[in-house]
Scaffold this motif. Structure first.
Motif, PDB file in Angstrom:
ATOM      1  N   ILE A 499      32.633 -23.689 -18.882  1.00 15.14           N
ATOM      2  CA  ILE A 499      32.040 -24.125 -17.624  1.00 15.14           C
ATOM      3  C   ILE A 499      31.594 -22.949 -16.766  1.00 15.14           C
ATOM      4  N   THR A 500      32.128 -21.761 -17.039  1.00 13.47           N
ATOM      5  CA  THR A 500      31.749 -20.585 -16.259  1.00 13.47           C
ATOM      6  C   THR A 500      30.518 -19.879 -16.821  1.00 13.47           C
ATOM      7  N   ALA A 501      29.989 -20.370 -17.943  1.00 15.30           N
ATOM      8  CA  ALA A 501      28.769 -19.775 -18.497  1.00 15.30           C
ATOM      9  C   ALA A 501      27.648 -19.866 -17.472  1.00 15.30           C
ATOM     10  N   THR A 502      26.879 -18.806 -17.334  1.00 10.28           N
ATOM     11  CA  THR A 502      25.803 -18.793 -16.347  1.00 10.28           C
ATOM     12  C   THR A 502      24.465 -19.137 -16.990  1.00 10.28           C
ATOM     13  N   HIS A 503      23.592 -19.725 -16.182  1.00 13.99           N
ATOM     14  CA  HIS A 503      22.284 -20.164 -16.633  1.00 13.99           C
ATOM     15  C   HIS A 503      21.254 -19.734 -15.597  1.00 13.99           C
ATOM     16  N   VAL A 504      20.098 -19.314 -16.053  1.00 17.54           N
ATOM     17  CA  VAL A 504      19.075 -18.769 -15.167  1.00 17.54           C
ATOM     18  C   VAL A 504      18.222 -19.893 -14.612  1.00 17.54           C
ATOM     19  N   CYS A 505      18.145 -19.974 -13.295  1.00 21.10           N
ATOM     20  CA  CYS A 505      17.289 -20.960 -12.635  1.00 21.10           C
ATOM     21  C   CYS A 505      15.829 -20.612 -12.898  1.00 21.10           C
ATOM     22  N   GLY A 506      15.040 -21.613 -13.269  1.00 17.12           N
ATOM     23  CA  GLY A 506      13.639 -21.370 -13.573  1.00 17.12           C
ATOM     24  C   GLY A 506      12.781 -21.130 -12.355  1.00 17.12           C
ATOM     25  N   VAL A 507      13.339 -21.281 -11.148  1.00 23.27           N
ATOM     26  CA  VAL A 507      12.565 -21.096  -9.919  1.00 23.27           C
ATOM     27  C   VAL A 507      12.882 -19.757  -9.265  1.00 23.27           C
ATOM     28  N   CYS A 508      14.169 -19.512  -8.952  1.00 23.11           N
ATOM     29  CA  CYS A 508      14.518 -18.252  -8.289  1.00 23.11           C
ATOM     30  C   CYS A 508      14.935 -17.163  -9.272  1.00 23.11           C
ATOM     31  N   GLU A 509      15.073 -17.549 -10.561  1.00 18.83           N
ATOM     32  CA  GLU A 509      15.439 -16.616 -11.629  1.00 18.83           C
ATOM     33  C   GLU A 509      16.759 -15.896 -11.360  1.00 18.83           C
ATOM     34  N   THR A 510      17.704 -16.637 -10.789  1.00 19.11           N
ATOM     35  CA  THR A 510      19.047 -16.119 -10.568  1.00 19.11           C
ATOM     36  C   THR A 510      20.009 -16.905 -11.439  1.00 19.11           C
ATOM     37  N   ALA A 511      21.036 -16.253 -11.947  1.00 11.78           N
ATOM     38  CA  ALA A 511      21.991 -16.915 -12.835  1.00 11.78           C
ATOM     39  C   ALA A 511      23.093 -17.588 -12.027  1.00 11.78           C
ATOM     40  N   TYR A 512      23.389 -18.846 -12.363  1.00 18.39           N
ATOM     41  CA  TYR A 512      24.452 -19.602 -11.704  1.00 18.39           C
ATOM     42  C   TYR A 512      25.317 -20.275 -12.759  1.00 18.39           C
ATOM     43  N   GLU A 513      26.547 -20.542 -12.394  1.00 18.19           N
ATOM     44  CA  GLU A 513      27.449 -21.206 -13.315  1.00 18.19           C
ATOM     45  C   GLU A 513      27.005 -22.649 -13.550  1.00 18.19           C
ATOM     46  N   LEU A 514      27.417 -23.195 -14.673  1.00 17.49           N
ATOM     47  CA  LEU A 514      26.934 -24.484 -15.152  1.00 17.49           C
ATOM     48  C   LEU A 514      26.988 -25.617 -14.134  1.00 17.49           C
ATOM     49  N   PRO A 515      28.083 -25.807 -13.375  1.00 16.50           N
ATOM     50  CA  PRO A 515      28.117 -26.936 -12.443  1.00 16.50           C
ATOM     51  C   PRO A 515      27.052 -26.875 -11.351  1.00 16.50           C
ATOM     52  N   ASP A 516      26.448 -25.712 -11.139  1.00 19.82           N
ATOM     53  CA  ASP A 516      25.418 -25.572 -10.107  1.00 19.82           C
ATOM     54  C   ASP A 516      24.015 -25.770 -10.669  1.00 19.82           C
ATOM     55  N   ILE A 517      23.896 -26.174 -11.918  1.00 20.87           N
ATOM     56  CA  ILE A 517      22.613 -26.252 -12.613  1.00 20.87           C
ATOM     57  C   ILE A 517      22.264 -27.704 -12.947  1.00 20.87           C
ATOM     58  N   ALA A 518      20.961 -28.026 -12.807  1.00 20.58           N
ATOM     59  CA  ALA A 518      20.442 -29.339 -13.222  1.00 20.58           C
ATOM     60  C   ALA A 518      19.301 -29.112 -14.200  1.00 20.58           C
ATOM     61  N   ASP A 519      18.989 -30.144 -14.996  1.00 19.73           N
ATOM     62  CA  ASP A 519      17.802 -30.070 -15.849  1.00 19.73           C
ATOM     63  C   ASP A 519      16.627 -30.644 -15.072  1.00 19.73           C
ATOM     64  N   CYS A 520      15.525 -29.947 -15.085  1.00 22.61           N
ATOM     65  CA  CYS A 520      14.363 -30.317 -14.268  1.00 22.61           C
ATOM     66  C   CYS A 520      13.142 -30.516 -15.157  1.00 22.61           C
ATOM     67  N   PRO A 521      12.547 -31.724 -15.192  1.00 23.81           N
ATOM     68  CA  PRO A 521      11.358 -31.934 -16.013  1.00 23.81           C
ATOM     69  C   PRO A 521      10.125 -31.226 -15.463  1.00 23.81           C
ATOM     70  N   VAL A 522      10.075 -31.019 -14.165  1.00 25.20           N
ATOM     71  CA  VAL A 522       8.931 -30.319 -13.572  1.00 25.20           C
ATOM     72  C   VAL A 522       8.937 -28.858 -13.980  1.00 25.20           C
ATOM     73  N   GLN A 523      10.130 -28.250 -13.962  1.00 24.83           N
ATOM     74  CA  GLN A 523      10.245 -26.847 -14.372  1.00 24.83           C
ATOM     75  C   GLN A 523      10.420 -26.700 -15.880  1.00 24.83           C
ATOM     76  N   ALA A 524      10.604 -27.831 -16.577  1.00 23.73           N
ATOM     77  CA  ALA A 524      10.828 -27.826 -18.029  1.00 23.73           C
ATOM     78  C   ALA A 524      12.022 -26.952 -18.406  1.00 23.73           C
TER      79      ALA A 524
END
Length: 561
Positions: A499-524
């Motif tokens: 759960i602590t794995a980080t993922h890069v936001c496709g908009v601000c390009e900052t890495a956040y941990e999984l619970p702070d991330i959503a899948d976005c069809p607009v950003q693909a």
């Protein structure tokens, strides 16, 4: 199908760059986000100590004295203990949810039956709690400075407002240090007056139990006095939100720290009201002792009873010592009020305006409102103001508690707290509807429309309706309005390796941990919760497509750092 936006991430800058203050998490403290495990670097004991440092306020003294002076000792005692019991019980599930999921009160409210925009109203309720009590505490501090150095009250109001800004500006790190450094002085100042009374005037404790108030209530029990007094004491129920603002930084619970974690959450969450109730009764006692010497008006101002209690032992240094205690107490609580207010205003305006300049700017808005209330002498209308506020506050807290305790266990609400816009309906009638109905009916009762007993027990009406209606609406709607679409990233049934794995936001390009991330069809691809909240052009197509039967693809997992 919606069009997706693609680009060469190597060539183009991020789609969104946050303002400098909003991007600095040492000051921002993840104000609109999930608090990541990487940031929760404090021990359970440190988080609990910091949270409990925020309950140093002396409004408890004034509230307790006001209740007992108005309704007498017996009714006042029953009121304070009843309110404390209600606050404690409703605070347990909320504190555990905030600490477990790393979320503040607003984010928990979103996922606990209110929906994405439904919780906007509760942000205003919470913000009003912080500036009302900042104004009360600031008034008490200004009264102390007026007694010691003759500083005019309007100037004192301004000074008490400005003094907290540098501390609150720097966030949780500075708050933790201030609370730790000032704790010994506060504890000594809190206990010493009662020690002196026990040695110098032990008979006042028994005399206090026969006190009939200053308005002819009598020392016996009165149902009307009990109901009205409980309503005033219940105005403090939203304090759990300020406790949650600290509890979200609690480290993850493990087998090694489980007992310490549970104890810390219980003490720093609902446990605050145990100390709070004791302070209300203690404040009423000190005011009773000082009543003959200073009169009713000054006895309700905590500085005067403090002086009278300390005088037998401290002599010529009594006034400076009492003032030091008051000033330290008020700084400890008002940094919390200002901090929590900045969080609630940030949550409100980010959803309404789709902009976020940074938490610190909303400090000034909250303090400006509080200063205005102080200059209007709101301290003089303490009982009426708090009695009215408690109807709304308890409807909100009771609805959230009902969702966490009943709806989630019954399966009408998701077992976890979903706070992200991408998966929530704008309004969930379960919690939001229960709160609106409960507060509306109780406010009508508060103004006497249903008679004197309904007026006295309006807060009980608010609590009863909210606790009943929230599960009832969730059952009637079969939990339909909790999730607009399933969460394929970290929702129920999704296996998560880390759960602590980080993922890069496709908009601000900052890495956040999984619970702070959503899948976005607009950003693909992945989007962080705040970029999702601030998007004003997506049209919520993810929720609309989900409602039409389109299944969105899970976002790719990108481990960074």
């Amino acid at each position: 199908m919606t069009d997706t936006v693609t680009r060469d991430t190597e060539a183009a800058p991020p789609r969104r760059s946050y303002a400098r203050l909003a991007a600095d998490e040492s000051r921002e403290d993840f104000s609109l986000r999930y608090a990541p495990h990487a940031y929760r670097r404090w021990s359970p004991a440190m988080v609990a100590s910091t949270a409990l440092g925020g309950i140093a306020y002396l409004a408890d003294f004034a509230i307790g004295a006001s209740i007992v002076f108005t309704y007498g000792f017996t009714s006042g005692l029953a009121s304070i203990l009843c309110a404390a019991t209600i606050i404690f019980l409703t605070g347990i599930p909320i504190a555990r949810a905030c600490a477990r999921y790393g979320l503040d009160m607003d984010l928990v409210t979103r996922g606990a039956g209110f929906g994405y925009f439904g919780s906007t109203l509760t942000s205003l309720i919470y913000a009003s709690f912080t500036f009302i009590f900042f104004a009360l505490e600031g008034s008490i501090m200004a009264q102390a400075m007026h007694e010691v150095v003759g500083l005019p009250l309007p100037v004192g109001y301004l000074l008490t407002t400005l003094i907290v800004i540098p501390i609150v500006f720097r966030g949780m790190g500075a708050l933790a240090k201030v609370q730790a450094w000032t704790q010994p002085v506060w504890l000594i100042g809190l206990v010493l007056p009662f020690v002196i009374l026990a040695f110098h005037s032990p008979g006042v404790f028994a005399d206090f139990t026969h006190f009939g108030g200053t308005e002819g209530a009598g020392s016996g029990f009165s149902w009307l006095g009990f109901g009205l007094g409980t309503g005033v004491a219940l105005s403090l129920i939203a304090q759990i939100g300020e406790q949650a603002d600290y509890l979200r930084f609690m480290p993850a619970r493990t087998e090694q720290n489980r007992k310490r974690w549970n104890l810390a959450v219980l003490a720093a969450g609902p446990g605050w009201v145990v100390i709070g109730a004791a302070k209300q009764l203690g404040g009423a006692l000190l005011a009773f002792v000082a009543l003959e010497a200073v009169g009713r008006a000054h006895a309700l101002e905590p500085i005067a009873p403090q002086v009278e209690a300390l005088r037998p032992w401290l002599g010529s240094v009594t006034l400076p010592a009492a003032a030091l205690f008051v000033v330290v107490s008020q700084i400890k609580i008002n940094v919390t009020n200002a901090y929590s207010g900045s969080l609630s205003w940030s949550n409100f305006f980010s959803r309404v305006t789709h902009r976020h300049p940074g938490r610190v700017w909303y400090i000034f808005l909250n303090l400006a409102i509080a200063l205005t209330l102080m200059e209007m002498n709101m301290f003089a209308a303490l009982n009426k103001l708090l009695g009215f506020y408690s109807n709304v506050g308890i409807a909100w807290i009771a609805a959230v508690a009902a969702d966490l305790v009943v709806n989630k266990r019954a399966g009408w609400s998701p077992r976890y707290i979903e706070f992200k816009r991408a998966y929530l309906y704008a309004v969930n009638p379960a919690g939001f509807g229960a709160m609106v109905v409960a507060s509306a009916v109780s406010i009508v009762a508060f103004f006497g429309v249903f008679g004197p007993y309904a007026q006295a027990f309006s807060t009980f009406i608010a609590a009863g309706l909210a606790l009943t209606l929230c599960p009832l609406i969730a059952w009637a709607t079969k939990g339909r309005y909790y999730l607009a679409r399933p969460n394929p990233v970290n929702g129920p049934g999704v296996e998560i390796a880390d759960i602590t794995a980080t993922h890069v936001c496709g908009v601000c390009e900052t890495a956040y941990e999984l619970p702070d991330i959503a899948d976005c069809p607009v950003q693909a691809g992945p989007i962080c919760s705040l970029c999702c909240s601030l998007d004003a052009e997506c049209g919520d197509v993810c929720r609309k497509d989900a409602g039409s039967g389109l299944v969105l693809m899970p976002m790719p997992t990108v481990r960074t750092g």
